[in-house]
Motif scaffolding. Structure first.
Motif, PDB file in Angstrom:
ATOM      1  N   VAL A 141      14.556  -2.135  -8.587  1.00  0.00           N
ATOM      2  CA  VAL A 141      15.002  -0.479  -9.027  1.00  0.00           C
ATOM      3  C   VAL A 141      13.510  -0.065 -10.664  1.00  0.00           C
ATOM      4  N   PHE A 142      12.509   0.600 -10.523  1.00  0.00           N
ATOM      5  CA  PHE A 142      12.034   1.445 -11.407  1.00  0.00           C
ATOM      6  C   PHE A 142      10.829   0.478 -12.181  1.00  0.00           C
ATOM      7  N   THR A 143      10.338  -0.938 -11.034  1.00  0.00           N
ATOM      8  CA  THR A 143       9.534  -2.047 -11.693  1.00  0.00           C
ATOM      9  C   THR A 143       8.830  -1.927 -10.769  1.00  0.00           C
ATOM     10  N   SER A 144       7.441  -1.937 -10.845  1.00  0.00           N
ATOM     11  CA  SER A 144       5.587  -1.704  -9.925  1.00  0.00           C
ATOM     12  C   SER A 144       5.958  -2.904  -9.025  1.00  0.00           C
ATOM     13  N   PRO A 145       5.518  -2.570  -8.141  1.00  0.00           N
ATOM     14  CA  PRO A 145       5.339  -3.898  -7.014  1.00  0.00           C
ATOM     15  C   PRO A 145       4.689  -4.882  -7.675  1.00  0.00           C
ATOM     16  N   VAL A 146       4.089  -6.217  -7.380  1.00  0.00           N
ATOM     17  CA  VAL A 146       3.268  -6.837  -7.870  1.00  0.00           C
ATOM     18  C   VAL A 146       1.845  -7.165  -7.326  1.00  0.00           C
ATOM     19  N   PRO A 147       0.766  -7.459  -7.454  1.00  0.00           N
ATOM     20  CA  PRO A 147      -0.508  -7.938  -6.779  1.00  0.00           C
ATOM     21  C   PRO A 147      -0.147  -8.356  -5.350  1.00  0.00           C
ATOM     22  N   ASP A 148       0.274  -9.266  -5.531  1.00  0.00           N
ATOM     23  CA  ASP A 148       0.612 -10.072  -3.912  1.00  0.00           C
ATOM     24  C   ASP A 148       1.121  -8.841  -2.528  1.00  0.00           C
ATOM     25  N   GLN A 149       2.056  -8.493  -2.862  1.00  0.00           N
ATOM     26  CA  GLN A 149       2.468  -7.792  -2.353  1.00  0.00           C
ATOM     27  C   GLN A 149       1.139  -6.399  -2.157  1.00  0.00           C
ATOM     28  N   ILE A 150       1.099  -5.873  -3.099  1.00  0.00           N
ATOM     29  CA  ILE A 150      -0.001  -4.773  -2.746  1.00  0.00           C
ATOM     30  C   ILE A 150      -1.592  -5.462  -1.880  1.00  0.00           C
ATOM     31  N   LEU A 151      -1.177  -6.732  -2.678  1.00  0.00           N
ATOM     32  CA  LEU A 151      -2.912  -7.169  -1.899  1.00  0.00           C
ATOM     33  C   LEU A 151      -2.383  -7.024   0.089  1.00  0.00           C
ATOM     34  N   ALA A 152      -0.656  -7.395   0.168  1.00  0.00           N
ATOM     35  CA  ALA A 152      -0.930  -8.177   1.649  1.00  0.00           C
ATOM     36  C   ALA A 152      -1.111  -7.158   2.338  1.00  0.00           C
ATOM     37  N   ALA A 153      -0.708  -5.619   1.431  1.00  0.00           N
ATOM     38  CA  ALA A 153      -0.525  -4.488   2.226  1.00  0.00           C
ATOM     39  C   ALA A 153      -1.660  -3.630   2.564  1.00  0.00           C
ATOM     40  N   THR A 154      -2.991  -4.278   1.814  1.00  0.00           N
ATOM     41  CA  THR A 154      -3.577  -3.044   1.775  1.00  0.00           C
ATOM     42  C   THR A 154      -4.762  -4.315   2.728  1.00  0.00           C
ATOM     43  N   THR A 155      -4.487  -5.209   3.130  1.00  0.00           N
ATOM     44  CA  THR A 155      -5.640  -6.989   4.238  1.00  0.00           C
ATOM     45  C   THR A 155      -4.695  -5.888   5.607  1.00  0.00           C
ATOM     46  N   ALA A 156      -3.098  -5.536   5.665  1.00  0.00           N
ATOM     47  CA  ALA A 156      -2.633  -5.284   6.610  1.00  0.00           C
ATOM     48  C   ALA A 156      -3.501  -3.927   7.233  1.00  0.00           C
ATOM     49  N   VAL A 157      -3.476  -3.124   6.150  1.00  0.00           N
ATOM     50  CA  VAL A 157      -4.413  -1.562   7.200  1.00  0.00           C
ATOM     51  C   VAL A 157      -5.127  -1.764   7.523  1.00  0.00           C
ATOM     52  N   ASP A 158      -5.860  -2.572   6.484  1.00  0.00           N
ATOM     53  CA  ASP A 158      -7.582  -2.804   6.181  1.00  0.00           C
ATOM     54  C   ASP A 158      -7.843  -2.741   8.353  1.00  0.00           C
ATOM     55  N   ALA A 159      -8.554  -1.594   8.262  1.00  0.00           N
ATOM     56  CA  ALA A 159      -9.109  -1.720   9.737  1.00  0.00           C
ATOM     57  C   ALA A 159     -10.569  -1.100  10.268  1.00  0.00           C
ATOM     58  N   GLY A 160     -10.740  -1.654   8.200  1.00  0.00           N
ATOM     59  CA  GLY A 160     -12.373  -1.999   8.570  1.00  0.00           C
ATOM     60  C   GLY A 160     -13.646  -0.721   7.975  1.00  0.00           C
ATOM     61  N   VAL A 161     -12.501   0.399   7.737  1.00  0.00           N
ATOM     62  CA  VAL A 161     -13.205   1.576   6.969  1.00  0.00           C
ATOM     63  C   VAL A 161     -12.991   1.479   5.654  1.00  0.00           C
ATOM     64  N   GLY A 162     -12.528   0.891   5.275  1.00  0.00           N
ATOM     65  CA  GLY A 162     -11.791   1.171   3.660  1.00  0.00           C
ATOM     66  C   GLY A 162      -9.941   1.287   3.186  1.00  0.00           C
ATOM     67  N   VAL A 163     -10.002   0.984   1.841  1.00  0.00           N
ATOM     68  CA  VAL A 163      -8.315   1.481   1.965  1.00  0.00           C
ATOM     69  C   VAL A 163      -8.405   1.854   0.690  1.00  0.00           C
ATOM     70  N   LEU A 164      -7.634   3.566   0.835  1.00  0.00           N
ATOM     71  CA  LEU A 164      -7.023   4.263  -0.484  1.00  0.00           C
ATOM     72  C   LEU A 164      -5.713   3.586  -0.777  1.00  0.00           C
ATOM     73  N   HIS A 165      -5.794   3.553  -2.526  1.00  0.00           N
ATOM     74  CA  HIS A 165      -5.183   3.165  -2.869  1.00  0.00           C
ATOM     75  C   HIS A 165      -3.883   4.567  -3.436  1.00  0.00           C
ATOM     76  N   ILE A 166      -3.220   5.073  -3.854  1.00  0.00           N
ATOM     77  CA  ILE A 166      -2.490   5.701  -4.497  1.00  0.00           C
ATOM     78  C   ILE A 166      -1.510   6.075  -5.471  1.00  0.00           C
ATOM     79  N   VAL A 167      -2.249   5.882  -6.978  1.00  0.00           N
ATOM     80  CA  VAL A 167      -1.230   5.100  -7.483  1.00  0.00           C
ATOM     81  C   VAL A 167      -0.956   6.152  -8.687  1.00  0.00           C
ATOM     82  N   LYS A 168       0.708   6.499  -9.144  1.00  0.00           N
ATOM     83  CA  LYS A 168       1.244   6.981 -10.439  1.00  0.00           C
ATOM     84  C   LYS A 168       0.554   6.260 -11.718  1.00  0.00           C
ATOM     85  N   ASN A 169       0.665   6.807 -12.535  1.00  0.00           N
ATOM     86  CA  ASN A 169       0.165   6.694 -13.570  1.00  0.00           C
ATOM     87  C   ASN A 169       1.042   6.096 -14.562  1.00  0.00           C
ATOM     88  N   TYR A 170       1.096   4.894 -14.443  1.00  0.00           N
ATOM     89  CA  TYR A 170       2.227   4.100 -15.186  1.00  0.00           C
ATOM     90  C   TYR A 170       1.719   2.704 -14.902  1.00  0.00           C
TER      91      TYR A 170
END
Length: 333
Positions: free
Chosen positions: A77-106
């Protein structure tokens, strides 16, 4: 503290289990605490990944699905996900044409998404572009961020870029579109009550029954000023004046108007606020092309609302109107 939970330590795991049970079309990875569209990665399509602390539902998990996000990372709650989570998500959705991270400014979100992007490039060669959302005009700095916070404009940005990715636009084009939406979005929020983080067990700040807070953040941060409770028409003016003057919006502009509930305000009151916002925009000769009213970026059970205006052209409107099929937003399908 009265909450429909089992144990404060289990809130996120229990909520994700409920999401998985309610929406079998999604894939919920409990270990990494990420929510994925069921068909990810989608061949030929740029992957869209966002996320943040819990307590803002339906943002971001409610926006995973065709026409919007490919994955959302879930923090405490009100705490950022950690890099390992974000890496797992990025790898899971990568279809070979790149990934966009949409990041709120915190601060935590920006740092952890940046680390995850570096890890993805080093470990898998994934091309990642990050766009930081900073649409909140209320403050320049807070405890959580340097510069403006990312709030309601994030929903508009995720919808529009999600549609562009479905059209198989390349990563550079989708990222540039995200920057355009962010540059043309402005938001401001207010609160009638504070919220209570389950682990804390008490309100984040105190408001008398005769007071309201103008310029609050979505983590329960106090606003820029505290004023006596006013009718909706005056509250709408307090929110719109800094929004309209900041871009600035001008006569003849066309906008998407998003009136968002903070979690504890009923829809009937949000429509009262929308009516006042629409009146003010008519007076300024700003045209509302599309509207969204409801609780989409919340702060647990906080009572209050925010207003987001996004200046749009025909391309942005077509992308907004494009089909979307998520648990929180669904049209054209």
């Amino acid at each position: 503290m009265k909450k429909l939970i089992n144990d404060p330590a289990d809130v996120i795991a229990d909520a994700l289990a409920g999401l998985a049970a309610a929406h079998p079309e999604l894939r919920v990875d409990q270990r990494n605490r990420i929510v994925l569209r069921g068909d990810a990665p989608v061949p030929g399509k740029v992957g869209l990944v966002s996320g943040g602390g819990s307590g803002h539902e339906p943002m971001h998990t409610g926006f995973v699905g065709p026409g919007m996000l490919d994955a959302a990372c879930v923090g405490e709650v009100f705490t950022s996900p950690v890099p390992d989570q974000i890496l797992a998500a990025t790898t899971a959705v990568d279809a070979g044409v790149g990934v966009l991270h949409i990041v709120k400014n915190y601060t935590g979100d920006v740092m952890n998404f940046e680390m995850a992007a570096e890890l993805a490039a080093a470990e898998t060669g994934t091309e990642v572009v990050s766009v930081v959302v900073n649409d909140d005009v209320a403050v320049q700095d807070s405890l959580y961020t340097a510069g403006r916070r990312g709030v309601g404009g994030t929903v508009v940005l995720e919808k529009i870029t999600g549609a562009a990715a479905e059209q198989r636009r390349p990563l550079a084009a989708v990222a540039e579109l995200a920057r355009v939406v962010n540059a043309n979005s402005r938001s401001m929020g207010m609160a009638l009550t504070s919220c209570t983080v389950p682990a804390a067990g008490k309100p984040t700040f105190e408001l008398r029954v005769t007071e309201m807070e103008i310029g609050i953040g979505i983590h329960g941060e106090p606003g820029r000023r505290r004023v006596l409770l006013t009718p909706a028409r005056e509250a709408a003016e307090m929110l719109l004046e800094p929004i309209l003057s900041d871009l600035p919006f001008a006569a003849g502009d066309t906008v998407i108007c998003f009136v968002n509930g903070m979690g504890g305000t009923p829809l009937v009151e949000l429509y009262v606020m929308y009516n006042e916002v629409a009146r003010i925009l008519r007076d300024h000769r700003v045209s509302i092309a599309r509207s969204l009213v409801g609780s989409y970026v919340t702060s647990l059970e906080m009572a209050g609302c925010s207003v987001t205006l996004t200046k749009v052209d025909e391309d942005l409107l077509r992308l907004w109107d494009a089909p979307v099929n998520t648990s929180a937003l669904r049209w054209g399908v």
